[in-house]
Design an enzyme around this catalytic site. Structure first.
Site, short mmCIF file in Angstrom:
data_model
loop_
_atom_site.label_atom_id
_atom_site.label_comp_id
_atom_site.label_asym_id
_atom_site.label_seq_id
_atom_site.Cartn_x
_atom_site.Cartn_y
_atom_site.Cartn_z
CB CYS A 1 52.92 -22.46 -88.46
SG CYS A 1 51.91 -22.72 -89.99
CG ASP B 1 50.03 -30.37 -92.85
OD1 ASP B 1 51.08 -30.70 -92.77
OD2 ASP B 1 49.08 -30.30 -92.37
CB CYS C 1 52.61 -26.51 -88.28
SG CYS C 1 51.84 -26.66 -90.00
CG ASP C 2 47.21 -27.93 -89.82
OD1 ASP C 2 47.46 -26.53 -89.61
OD2 ASP C 2 46.62 -28.05 -90.98
CE LYS C 3 47.86 -32.78 -89.81
NZ LYS C 3 48.15 -31.70 -90.57
CB CYS D 1 46.95 -21.35 -92.57
SG CYS D 1 48.33 -22.00 -93.26
CD GLU E 1 45.83 -31.42 -94.35
OE1 GLU E 1 45.47 -31.39 -93.16
OE2 GLU E 1 46.35 -30.48 -95.13
CB SER F 1 43.70 -28.55 -96.20
OG SER F 1 43.86 -27.13 -95.84
#
Length: 568
Positions: free
Chosen positions: A61, A93, A134-136, A206, A457, A483
């Site tokens: 990512c 993650d 990435c997500d965070k 992702c 998650e 997730s």
């Protein structure tokens, strides 16, 4: 002859913060340090723009973001600023999922926010560009921007391209689901290896409408990133230009005095929620938008998702619940045509200011429609679901709220007998070895923000459920979270969480649980007297962590229904 200005001359107003660092004879030591990292005399009279890079080789990512940061810095320099690139962390993650390391995932959001705030404020930057993958990363960057309230632009690192297996597009969630299929003996060791080896072809986040793409879209709708920046491939000319333009845009914001507080208003957050719903986005967005609003002192509440969701349809047929990848969505134009449609329908606030210096309505004025014949985004007349897939539930199991993801494929209600686990690992083992049966409501507790600690998650258990062919036959509830790749009948963010004495702490195997998305309720079907009796004998467990980041987090973090923030 007019004296040529030197590094001690009075700064212009564009240097609201950096002037305190570089102006005057007494700041010669400061300037000396900056000269070593590339400053020239003329640079001390320019606004300093921090470029917060989340680059690392921890995850695909973020593995390309160092190059994107350089492009953003070049854009700021060309526009008349002076850029300084610095780094913050990222956690993957996808790599830590299903392990104790996943407890650090949500914690990393706070570390990212704290570190960007620390460097930007500590070094006197006048503006900020933050690049996340990435997500965070994304909510972490926005939380920092909110606290600092200096001219800022967010850049999304971009989506990954799909992998391929037997002519089918695949991604990381395909691998998680293949684990369940393998346990069910539906695929061989060789097939599992092939899926594993082909799912992640290169850089980028992702590839479905999972948390990264959800948050990128929501942040664009919020007005904090440039138009169409959320729907670009990680490795593309569009993404390079996006970074260059972001660098220039932040200098423009400095000149105009436009700050995040001018952009991140209550109406802007409502726009973000509308776009989140229409895209069928991740439940994590609830947690993150609440946290971002909290940092900006905007009074956004969990029930606002219900209010807005009642009138907002799901329109995009994107993974995990749908069939298309983010790369397909990029090809048809991303979210701009969607937002144009929503604006015309009165579902968006067009007067909200954005990082272009223009309103949302102005940004969308020249945007056309999606190409004819595409079926990725439905019309408002033929939605996938007429109201939100994100349903806020209350009831005796979640008096402070819980977040359900109901895409419409699962039905609107589920009643079954509880099978209880005190950790994610326990549940995954039981799913894979066949102990979880049709009609079960899987209960995973002690995974909340404080109880985990860290609110992991549950992608491994939910993917295993799908892989085992139980997706339509079981439900799963947890005080943890999910997730963006999760689908199925799932309820997370149950509050109060187990460690705080929530009713989820006293559920027993065989108890009947009812989840009703129409009534927006989740209930344990036992009497009030029995609940009171069980709670009276319940004892709060000792903290799992005594020292370190997780221990500090557990002491500071708020309820998931308030965004799981540490800065109250």
């Amino acid at each position: 002859m007019k004296k040529k200005p030197d590094s001690t001359t009075k700064p212009v107003t564009l240097q609201k913060f950096s002037s305190l660092v570089v102006e005057g004879a007494d700041k010669a030591p400061n300037r000396s340090m900056l000269r070593a990292v590339g400053f020239k005399d003329r640079d001390f009279r320019k606004p300093i723009v921090g470029i917060a890079s989340t680059w690392s080789m921890v995850t695909p990512c973020n593995m390309h973001i160092d190059k994107l940061a350089e492009q953003a810095g070049a854009g700021a320099d060309k526009a008349g600023g002076k850029s300084i690139i610095f780094n913050t962390i990222t956690n993957s993650d996808g790599i830590s999922m299903g392990t104790p390391g996943m407890r650090y995932s949500l914690v990393s959001r706070e570390v990212i926010a704290d570190s960007i705030e620390t460097v930007t404020a500590g070094e006197g930057f006048d503006g900020l560009v933050a690049i996340g993958g990435c997500d965070k990363n994304m909510p972490g960057c926005l939380i920092a921007m909110s606290r600092l309230n200096r001219p800022s632009v967010f850049v999304y690192g971009g989506t990954i391209m799909p992998g391929n297996y037997n002519g089918q597009d695949i991604d990381v969630v395909s691998v998680f689901e293949a684990v369940g299929a393998h346990a069910n003996k539906d695929i061989s060791d060789r097939q599992l290896k092939q899926i594993e080896s082909n799912a992640i072809p290169g850089p980028g986040s992702c590839g479905g409408m999972y948390t990264a793409n959800t948050m990128a879209s929501a942040i664009e709708a919020l007005g904090m990133s440039l138009p169409n920046s959320s729907a670009q491939a990680a490795i593309s000319r569009d993404k390079i230009k996006d970074c260059q333009d972001a660098g220039a845009a932040v200098v423009n914001l400095i000149k105009k005095g436009i700050r995040p507080s001018d952009i991140m208003t209550k109406k802007a957050f409502e726009n973000a929620i509308v776009v989140l719903v229409t895209l069928g986005g991740s439940t994590n967005a609830v947690l993150h938008l609440l946290a971002m609003a909290n940092a900006m002192n905007v009074k956004l509440k969990i029930d606002d998702f219900t209010r807005i969701g009642k009138k907002t349809p799901v329109l995009a047929d994107l993974k995990p619940s749908g069939k298309y990848m983010m790369a397909d969505f990029c090809k048809i134009g991303g979210i701009l045509p969607l937002m144009k449609t929503l604006l015309k329908a009165g579902l968006l606030h067009g007067d909200c200011l954005t990082v272009t210096g223009k309103t949302l309505k102005e940004n969308l004025s020249g945007v056309g429609s999606y190409p004819k014949g595409q079926d990725i985004v439905r019309s408002l007349k033929k939605p996938i679901k007429k109201d939100s897939h994100i349903v806020i539930l209350r009831g005796n199991l979640a008096s402070e709220g819980a977040v359900a993801k109901i895409s419409g494929h699962e039905g609107l209600s589920f009643t079954g007998k509880a099978i209880v686990f005190n950790s994610e690992e326990e549940s995954l083992k039981a799913i894979l070895n066949g102990k979880v049966k049709k009609g079960h409501v899987i209960v995973i507790r002690n995974e909340g923000p404080r109880g985990g600690p860290g609110m992991r998650e549950m992608l491994a258990p939910t993917s295993a459920i799908m892989g085992k062919g139980l997706g339509n036959d079981v439900a799963l509830i947890t005080d943890g979270r999910f997730s963006g790749g999760t689908h199925g009948f799932v309820v997370g963010h149950i509050t109060p969480e187990a460690v705080d004495g929530g009713v989820i702490a006293i559920v027993k195997n065989g108890d009947v649980i009812t989840i009703d998305a129409k009534k927006r309720e989740i209930n344990l079907e036992i009497t009030k007297a029995e609940i009171k009796k069980r709670l009276s004998s319940w004892k709060k467990p000792a903290p799992k962590e005594k020292r370190g980041v997780l221990a500090k987090y557990a002491k500071l973090v708020s309820s998931a229904s308030e965004g799981a923030v540490t800065d109250n």
